[in-house]
Design a protein around this motif. Structure first.
Motif, PDB file in Angstrom:
ATOM      1  N   SER A  14       3.675  -0.381 -23.369  1.00  0.00           N
ATOM      2  CA  SER A  14       4.804   0.156 -24.222  1.00  0.00           C
ATOM      3  C   SER A  14       4.623   0.858 -25.590  1.00  0.00           C
ATOM      4  O   SER A  14       5.544   1.074 -26.076  1.00  0.00           O
ATOM      5  N   HIS A 119       8.825  -3.379 -25.613  1.00  0.00           N
ATOM      6  CA  HIS A 119       9.091  -3.228 -24.174  1.00  0.00           C
ATOM      7  C   HIS A 119       9.521  -1.640 -24.114  1.00  0.00           C
ATOM      8  O   HIS A 119       9.868  -1.115 -24.893  1.00  0.00           O
ATOM      9  N   ALA A 120       9.398  -1.368 -22.688  1.00  0.00           N
ATOM     10  CA  ALA A 120       9.963  -0.011 -22.289  1.00  0.00           C
ATOM     11  C   ALA A 120      10.010   0.054 -20.801  1.00  0.00           C
ATOM     12  O   ALA A 120       9.555  -0.798 -20.034  1.00  0.00           O
ATOM     13  N   PRO A 121      10.965   1.023 -20.184  1.00  0.00           N
ATOM     14  CA  PRO A 121      11.089   0.900 -18.849  1.00  0.00           C
ATOM     15  C   PRO A 121       9.914   1.238 -18.202  1.00  0.00           C
ATOM     16  O   PRO A 121       8.936   2.163 -18.396  1.00  0.00           O
ATOM     17  N   THR A 172      13.671  -6.973 -30.923  1.00  0.00           N
ATOM     18  CA  THR A 172      12.996  -6.572 -29.681  1.00  0.00           C
ATOM     19  C   THR A 172      13.479  -4.947 -29.569  1.00  0.00           C
ATOM     20  O   THR A 172      14.702  -5.015 -29.926  1.00  0.00           O
ATOM     21  N   ASP A 174      12.909  -1.334 -27.393  1.00  0.00           N
ATOM     22  CA  ASP A 174      12.652  -0.520 -26.309  1.00  0.00           C
ATOM     23  C   ASP A 174      12.157   0.672 -26.917  1.00  0.00           C
ATOM     24  O   ASP A 174      12.755   1.565 -27.242  1.00  0.00           O
ATOM     25  N   SER A 175      10.716   0.993 -26.693  1.00  0.00           N
ATOM     26  CA  SER A 175      10.069   2.008 -27.373  1.00  0.00           C
ATOM     27  C   SER A 175      10.291   3.266 -26.903  1.00  0.00           C
ATOM     28  O   SER A 175       9.855   4.230 -27.407  1.00  0.00           O
ATOM     29  N   SER A 176      11.298   3.394 -25.832  1.00  0.00           N
ATOM     30  CA  SER A 176      11.532   4.714 -25.367  1.00  0.00           C
ATOM     31  C   SER A 176      12.416   5.476 -26.526  1.00  0.00           C
ATOM     32  O   SER A 176      12.790   6.697 -26.280  1.00  0.00           O
ATOM     33  N   THR A 182      10.600   3.513 -33.702  1.00  0.00           N
ATOM     34  CA  THR A 182      10.333   2.061 -33.438  1.00  0.00           C
ATOM     35  C   THR A 182       9.607   1.567 -34.987  1.00  0.00           C
ATOM     36  O   THR A 182       9.833   0.597 -35.528  1.00  0.00           O
TER      37      THR A 182
ATOM     38  N   GLN B 167      14.828  -6.862 -22.141  1.00  0.00           N
ATOM     39  CA  GLN B 167      14.505  -5.667 -21.323  1.00  0.00           C
ATOM     40  C   GLN B 167      15.880  -4.796 -21.093  1.00  0.00           C
ATOM     41  O   GLN B 167      15.724  -3.576 -20.589  1.00  0.00           O
ATOM     42  N   HIS B 170      18.151  -1.601 -25.668  1.00  0.00           N
ATOM     43  CA  HIS B 170      17.425  -0.899 -26.354  1.00  0.00           C
ATOM     44  C   HIS B 170      16.972  -1.730 -27.650  1.00  0.00           C
ATOM     45  O   HIS B 170      15.540  -1.611 -27.998  1.00  0.00           O
TER      46      HIS B 170
END
Lengths: 195, 195
Positions: A14, A119-121, A172, A174-176, A182, B167, B170
């Motif tokens: 991630s 986290h990330a997809p 939390t 999502d680093s996308s 981020t 998860q 975002h």
């Protein structure tokens, strides 16, 4: 800026470590990841290579029976205890960023501790790992899932908490949304928090 | 600023609605919470009071048997479908902020959708609800837990996903870092995201 310890738990691939390093650089504070290993080696008197082999691993029921050491604890538990001690010591001294190793749990009673999870997809993590070109596994998806499973099991074994449950963390991400974004969000959290 | 839809799921008493309203004001975009109810009433032809009674409720097995309507769906399912339609329509038109009602799931395939979840430690939520003075329950902790349980059940019933799992979002924020800081972080996310 008030003293803080920011902990980063992260899904495999991630970018959590990169984010931690960039944040440490931007805030000019020490960054602890693998560095904890050598400090822990000094702490518990085990060889650095033994610590590395047992880093973020848990003892299976079988090894508990076969490989207990003179003081009655499996090596992986000794490593966890030594790393916990190091985490407490470095966080006493100065502001810092610590990646992994259940640091959020170990410091959960420290009011200066900011707990985060990155986290990330899965598809994005596969791409990142592929681009880095360091892992030669054929099935990267399966490899990443296995790594996450091991991290979740390690965390749950030593903390009794669910890894990646939003309520365990202050933030939390999502680093996308972008690694730089981020880092900016974490930096803003450090500067403006009321905890 | 590029068009966006920011969805906020939130634990009861975490300040999620206030955060959403403040963010909408600061970004000068519409805010949808209860407003969806009256729009949904027009959509499905039910009375606004019927919608309110069935808002964010799920049908029990018993009511499924007893209260199906002429088109074969329980009222709470009709309300969910009508609200989903409204959420899709308002998000087509302009940037906006939507609180609750599984909006993150309903818009999960929309690349402009930013999904967030707001939570806070139970003790802080009890204090917030007590200070507001609108709820007269003796056991506020039990009341809050019941409300969260209902929200989780509603979300899981209609989406098949776990409410509050990092998860799925975002960004998740523990609003005990400060409501203003939370608004600032969400605002930064809207402005800098790469999604």
């Amino acid at each position: 800026m008030e003293k803080f310890i920011l902990t980063i738990a992260r899904e495999y691939g991630s970018g959590g470590r990169l984010i931690g390093e960039a944040l440490a650089k931007s805030l000019n504070v020490p960054f602890y990841d693998k560095a904890i290993i050598s400090l822990a080696a000094r702490e518990c008197g085990l060889a650095e290579s033994t610590i590395e082999q047992n880093d973020q691993k848990i003892s299976g029921a079988l090894s508990y029976g076969l490989f207990t050491t003179v003081n009655g604890l499996p090596v992986s538990d000794q490593v966890f205890l030594a790393q916990s001690q190091v985490i407490r010591e470095v966080s006493e001294k100065q502001s810092c960023i610590i990646v992994g190793r259940c640091a959020d749990y170990i410091l959960c009673n420290d009011p200066r501790c900011i707990r985060t999870f990155i986290h990330a997809p899965l598809a994005q993590r596969v791409n990142r790992i592929r681009e880095l070109g360091q892992i030669t596994e054929d099935d990267l998806e399966a490899y990443i899932r296995k790594k996450d499973k091991a991290r979740a099991a390690y965390y749950e074994h030593f903390t009794g908490l669910e890894w990646g449950r939003a309520q365990n963390y202050h933030l939390t991400v999502d680093s996308s949304i972008g690694l730089d974004t981020t880092v900016d969000l974490l930096s803003e959290l450090v500067r403006k928090r009321k905890i």
